[in-house]
Structure formats: C-alpha cells, structure tokens
Design a protein around this motif. Structure first.
Motif, short mmCIF file in Angstrom:
data_model
loop_
_atom_site.label_atom_id
_atom_site.label_comp_id
_atom_site.label_asym_id
_atom_site.label_seq_id
_atom_site.Cartn_x
_atom_site.Cartn_y
_atom_site.Cartn_z
N THR A 1 29.84 17.24 -26.28
CA THR A 1 30.44 18.16 -25.31
C THR A 1 31.91 17.80 -25.01
O THR A 1 32.58 18.50 -24.27
CB THR A 1 29.65 18.18 -23.98
OG1 THR A 1 29.63 16.86 -23.46
CG2 THR A 1 28.22 18.66 -24.20
N ALA A 2 32.39 16.71 -25.60
CA ALA A 2 33.76 16.25 -25.33
C ALA A 2 34.78 17.28 -25.82
O ALA A 2 34.68 17.81 -26.92
CB ALA A 2 34.01 14.92 -26.04
N PHE A 3 35.72 17.57 -24.95
CA PHE A 3 36.89 18.36 -25.35
C PHE A 3 38.04 17.77 -24.60
O PHE A 3 38.24 18.04 -23.42
CB PHE A 3 36.69 19.84 -25.02
CG PHE A 3 37.88 20.69 -25.40
CD1 PHE A 3 38.22 20.86 -26.73
CD2 PHE A 3 38.67 21.29 -24.43
CE1 PHE A 3 39.33 21.62 -27.09
CE2 PHE A 3 39.77 22.06 -24.77
CZ PHE A 3 40.10 22.23 -26.11
N GLU A 4 38.76 16.85 -25.27
CA GLU A 4 39.81 16.19 -24.50
C GLU A 4 41.03 15.88 -25.35
O GLU A 4 40.93 15.61 -26.55
CB GLU A 4 39.28 14.92 -23.82
CG GLU A 4 38.68 13.92 -24.76
CD GLU A 4 38.29 12.62 -24.05
OE1 GLU A 4 38.50 12.49 -22.84
OE2 GLU A 4 37.77 11.72 -24.74
N PHE A 5 42.15 15.95 -24.68
CA PHE A 5 43.42 15.59 -25.30
C PHE A 5 43.95 14.36 -24.59
O PHE A 5 44.07 14.35 -23.36
CB PHE A 5 44.41 16.75 -25.15
CG PHE A 5 45.77 16.40 -25.68
CD1 PHE A 5 46.01 16.38 -27.05
CD2 PHE A 5 46.80 16.07 -24.82
CE1 PHE A 5 47.26 16.04 -27.54
CE2 PHE A 5 48.05 15.74 -25.30
CZ PHE A 5 48.28 15.73 -26.68
N ILE A 6 44.20 13.33 -25.37
CA ILE A 6 44.76 12.11 -24.77
C ILE A 6 46.14 11.89 -25.39
O ILE A 6 46.28 11.84 -26.63
CB ILE A 6 43.85 10.89 -25.03
CG1 ILE A 6 42.49 11.11 -24.38
CG2 ILE A 6 44.50 9.61 -24.52
CD1 ILE A 6 41.44 10.09 -24.73
N GLU A 7 47.13 11.81 -24.51
CA GLU A 7 48.50 11.65 -25.01
C GLU A 7 48.61 10.42 -25.89
O GLU A 7 48.12 9.35 -25.55
CB GLU A 7 49.46 11.55 -23.83
CG GLU A 7 50.73 12.33 -24.12
CD GLU A 7 51.36 12.91 -22.88
OE1 GLU A 7 52.53 12.62 -22.66
OE2 GLU A 7 50.66 13.66 -22.15
N GLY A 8 49.23 10.60 -27.03
CA GLY A 8 49.35 9.49 -27.98
C GLY A 8 48.18 9.42 -28.94
O GLY A 8 48.35 9.09 -30.11
N ALA A 9 46.99 9.74 -28.46
CA ALA A 9 45.79 9.63 -29.31
C ALA A 9 45.44 10.97 -29.97
O ALA A 9 45.02 11.01 -31.13
CB ALA A 9 44.61 9.14 -28.49
N GLY A 10 45.61 12.06 -29.25
CA GLY A 10 45.35 13.36 -29.84
C GLY A 10 44.17 14.09 -29.25
O GLY A 10 43.73 13.79 -28.14
N LEU A 11 43.63 15.02 -30.03
CA LEU A 11 42.63 15.96 -29.53
C LEU A 11 41.27 15.66 -30.16
O LEU A 11 41.17 15.44 -31.37
CB LEU A 11 43.07 17.38 -29.91
CG LEU A 11 42.18 18.54 -29.48
CD1 LEU A 11 42.22 18.73 -27.97
CD2 LEU A 11 42.64 19.83 -30.18
N THR A 12 40.23 15.67 -29.32
CA THR A 12 38.86 15.54 -29.82
C THR A 12 38.08 16.78 -29.41
O THR A 12 38.13 17.20 -28.25
CB THR A 12 38.18 14.29 -29.22
OG1 THR A 12 38.94 13.15 -29.59
CG2 THR A 12 36.75 14.14 -29.73
N ILE A 13 37.39 17.36 -30.39
CA ILE A 13 36.58 18.56 -30.11
C ILE A 13 35.14 18.23 -30.49
O ILE A 13 34.82 18.04 -31.66
CB ILE A 13 37.08 19.77 -30.93
CG1 ILE A 13 38.57 20.03 -30.66
CG2 ILE A 13 36.24 21.00 -30.62
CD1 ILE A 13 39.18 21.10 -31.56
N GLY A 14 34.27 18.15 -29.48
CA GLY A 14 32.87 17.83 -29.71
C GLY A 14 32.14 18.97 -30.41
O GLY A 14 32.58 20.12 -30.40
N ALA A 15 30.99 18.64 -31.00
CA ALA A 15 30.26 19.60 -31.83
C ALA A 15 29.62 20.74 -31.03
O ALA A 15 29.18 21.73 -31.61
CB ALA A 15 29.19 18.87 -32.63
N SER A 16 29.57 20.61 -29.71
CA SER A 16 29.03 21.72 -28.91
C SER A 16 30.13 22.59 -28.30
O SER A 16 29.83 23.53 -27.57
CB SER A 16 28.17 21.18 -27.76
OG SER A 16 27.07 20.49 -28.27
N VAL A 17 31.38 22.26 -28.57
CA VAL A 17 32.49 23.00 -27.95
C VAL A 17 32.67 24.34 -28.66
O VAL A 17 32.82 24.39 -29.89
CB VAL A 17 33.80 22.17 -28.00
CG1 VAL A 17 34.98 22.98 -27.52
CG2 VAL A 17 33.63 20.89 -27.19
N VAL A 18 32.66 25.42 -27.88
CA VAL A 18 32.72 26.74 -28.49
C VAL A 18 34.17 27.15 -28.78
O VAL A 18 35.12 26.62 -28.19
CB VAL A 18 32.02 27.82 -27.63
CG1 VAL A 18 30.55 27.47 -27.41
CG2 VAL A 18 32.73 28.06 -26.32
#
Lengths: 283, 178
Positions: free
Chosen positions: A59-76
């Motif tokens: 369910t993760a959907f997060e942007f961390i400065e310097g690290a980038g973007l993560t889109i979890g497998a349940s994110v629509v």
C-alpha cells in the motif's frame, strides 16, 4: 467461467509467499482489471486467488527526497494520476497513467499490475523504464530487486518464479531540470490500447532515455539508440536523425490495431515530437 | 425483496462449490452480512443476492460502464470485482440515489434533459457522475468527459447527458450549497 477458486487474503508477506509457493494454480489479485477478464474468458484456470491488498508493503505510495518514489503493488493508477509529486517530478509517468484505460478502471487498476501483466502494449512501462525503475520482488528466498528493463521476458511473461510476487516498483528522484514526456498513438482518443507509446526523457546532464511499447514482444528501453544520440549530442539535427534511426531498433508486428509499417512510422513521429517538445521546439 | 424472481443477466453465476466466505459491507446505508461464493462478482452479488437490479451487466469486462457503482467513494465497474473484495466496503448503487422516494437532483436532470432513451446505461452514468460531483462539485467539461469516458451509451447520444450533468452540478451547488 471454468475456474473454481478459493479466495485468500493474507495480512503478511510471508504468509502470501508461502501460500503462492505451496498452492499450484494460484494467481495474485490486486486491481483485478486484467485477472478477472482472463478468468471470465477462461484463458487461465485458477484454483487459488491471493488478494494482496491487505499486505502493508503493497500500500506504500511515497516520495522521499533524495531517494525517490515507491509505488506499492496495491496502489491504483488514479492515485498516480492525481499525485502532485508525480506531476512535478515524473511527468511522463503522470501522462502515461492518465492515458490508461477509462476513469473507472484506473480506480481499480494498479501500476504494478500493469507491469506484471506484461502486455507488449502496456502504457506504464515505457515511462517507468526511462526513470530507471526497479521492481521489488518477494519470494521464498526473501526479497530481490530486478531492473524493470530485465523484468520482461516475452509476451505476457516475466522473470517472476513460482512463489514470487511483486511488492512495489521504485525509481530514483530525477535531478533539477529533468524533463520527460509520454506520447501515445491509439485508434481513438478515448479508451483504447496504444498502437505505439513512446516515453522520452532528457536528464539534467543532457543525456536521453527512451522507453517504448507495442513495437516488440515486451516494452523496451532503447539503450543502443540512446548511446548513439548521446554520442552525437542532443540537437534538432540529432533528433531528426534519431527519428529515422529508431526504425532499426524496434520490431513491430501487424495486428488488429495497426500494421507494422504504421507502427514504425508512428514510433519515428512520436520520438521526434517528444524530444523536440522537451528541447522547446515544435515538430 | 427476497421474493423477487430472478432477473436474467448475460452471464449467470455458477456456484463454484468452494466454501462460502462471510461478507459484511454497507450497501446504500444498510449493513449487510451474507455468506457468498468466493467466485461471485460484486455485480452478481448485488443483483442475485440483494435483488438490486438497477446495476446492469452489458459487456461484463469493465469496458462499458453499465455496472458502475460507488465503492468507498470511487466509481468502479462491479462486473470485474469479486464480491469478497468488498469486505468492509461502503457501496452506493443507483437505488441509493433517491431519498424517501424522492428523486435526487441528478436523476431529475437526467429526466429533464432527456438524457436517456432505453435507460440501460443510465444507472452507470448516474453513478459515475455522482462520484464525480461528490469529489468535485464544479467540474469543467473536460473533467466530465474524462470521467464519463468509461460509460458507453448506444442510443441517446452524449450531448443530453453532458447537459444533464452540467445542470445537476449547478443545481446542487445552488440548492444544496456544495
């Protein structure tokens, strides 16, 4: 429907992986916009459906400065379309996501599902590819990471082994001044699969990245073409040259949506249009 | 409503014989607990089990929007969702739009603008529009088109539907202070 399946909704990743490994004919369910159609058309015979939407990691959907973007497998997909950070930092991904299917389907369809379905014509992979996306996979041996350009192995085929499931996709943060665009050609403006889709990116150091779909058995990153463009140096002249050269780097087929010849032509046009737009020139 | 006879659909649900799953959810404000076949779609559950025949099946593959409902605030196509996925969900179907037997503004405007002929696609259009106006009471034409792009109508044509949505949005803002 010939499938007769049990439904399992695990709450932790180990449970999910063990179940997928143990049970034959088990399929992962997230948005279901592809899976339900495969079931309905009897293209698969499922005995177990594993709904991964309760796994916290998906369910993760997060942007961390310097690290980038993560889109979890349940994110629509509509979550990505509506995201201000995606619009600002990953515009090609925003554009590809907004072009996918219809509004209702985007409320269910997931970004990771679009990858795992591994359709040659999937809209999101070209955009994810130009941002050097990496796929995070959980399996019986633990977690592993696969660059997206190594994830697809053929039409509707991926590197995923039995017992494995994709938890998320992540991509680094683009630097200041990074530019990207996704252009697609379809038979109609609305809800249709892409005839050709091209993601173009110019990084802050002037190097290009090109991702493309519907012109090969899998979505592709055109590394060889990128190297040739980078060697020549980006200019209007180079872009015009690249628009011809791209024909040597793809192998489209003729199908119900388009002839191979038209796909070659559109790949050329979309690459030129995209790169020219990114350097502020009109095609 | 349980004495209502079956109302046929393009596809019939065939019982899988797998162990039923207890499902609890809220449909049109009503708390519901039922044991369901894990292979049943949400659309079949609404129609066959709850006898809510307003939600239609046409393509059965999420292409046409006739089965659109609102699930947790979002317009979705119920034909490609499993009933068991709706555990804990809040669902609104077209039957949930009217209050105390009085049509909603949105329904009134579909009628006043002749935004339907056969009416088969209408519940889907109404639910897509309802979700849109709940999230955005003053949509642009482009936003309306984007959201209704997933609903197909084969007889009325889209102009009266656009008019109805625009007028409903305007009236809701004025009369309901949205």
């Amino acid at each position: 429907m010939i499938s007769r399946f049990t439904y399992f909704k695990p709450h932790n990743l180990n449970e999910a992986v063990q179940y997928l490994e143990k049970k034959e004919k088990s399929f992962v369910l997230a948005g279901g916009t592809d899976l339900m159609i495969l079931l309905r058309r009897n293209l698969i015979n499922a005995e177990h459906i594993v709904d991964i939407k309760a796994l916290p990691e998906t369910t993760a959907f997060e942007f961390i400065e310097g690290a980038g973007l993560t889109i979890g497998a349940s994110v629509v997909v509509n979550t990505v379309v509506d995201s201000e950070v995606v619009k600002a930092k990953y515009p090609a991904l925003n554009e590809a996501a907004a072009s996918l299917a219809s509004y209702q389907l985007r409320n269910r369809a997931t970004v990771v599902g679009n990858i795992c379905n591994a359709s040659p014509g999937a809209d999101l992979p070209p955009a994810l590819l130009v941002y050097d996306a990496v796929v995070n996979i959980a399996g019986p041996q633990g977690m592993r990471q696969v660059p997206l350009h190594e994830f697809f192995t053929g039409v509707k085929r991926t590197v995923l082994q039995r017992g494995e499931l994709v938890v998320s996709v992540q991509m680094p943060e683009p630097g200041e001044g990074d530019k990207s665009i996704y252009l697609r050609q379809a038979r109609l403006r609305g809800h249709d699969l892409a005839t050709v889709g091209v993601a173009s990116r110019i990084k802050p150091d002037g190097k290009v990245a090109i991702g493309i779909c519907a012109v090969a058995p899998t979505p592709k990153r055109l590394f060889a073409l990128e190297d040739m463009i980078n060697e020549r140096g980006l200019s209007q002249e180079t872009i015009e040259w690249a628009a011809e050269e791209i024909r040597e780097h793809i192998r489209p087929i003729t199908d119900v949506r388009s002839s191979a010849q038209y796909r070659l032509q559109m790949a050329s046009v979309l690459l030129k249009r995209g790169l020219l737009a990114l350097i502020g020139k009109e095609a | 409503m349980d004495n209502v006879k079956d109302c046929s659909m393009v596809t019939e649900h065939i019982e899988s014989g797998k162990r039923k799953v207890t499902l609890s959810l809220t449909v049109n404000g009503r708390q519901i607990v039922r044991d369901v076949d894990p292979n049943m779609t949400l659309l079949h559950f609404l129609r066959d089990n709850l006898k809510l025949f307003g939600t239609k099946e046409a393509c059965g593959e999420g292409e046409c929007g006739a089965c659109t409902i609102i699930m947790n605030g979002q317009a979705v196509t119920s034909c490609i969702i499993l009933a068991v996925e709706a555990e804990g969900a809040e669902i609104t179907t077209v039957e949930g739009l009217a209050e105390d037997g009085k049509l909603s503004i949105l329904q009134e405007e579909f009628i006043s603008q002749d935004a339907l002929q056969c009416g088969f696609c209408t519940p889907g259009f109404l639910m897509s529009t309802r979700a849109l106006l709940d999230n955005n009471p003053n949509p642009t034409d482009a936003e309306i088109v984007e959201v209704l792009g997933g609903n197909l109508c084969r007889c009325t044509g889209y102009i009266p539907i656009m008019l109805a949505v625009r007028r409903a949005a305007e009236r809701e803002r004025k009369e309901l202070g949205r």
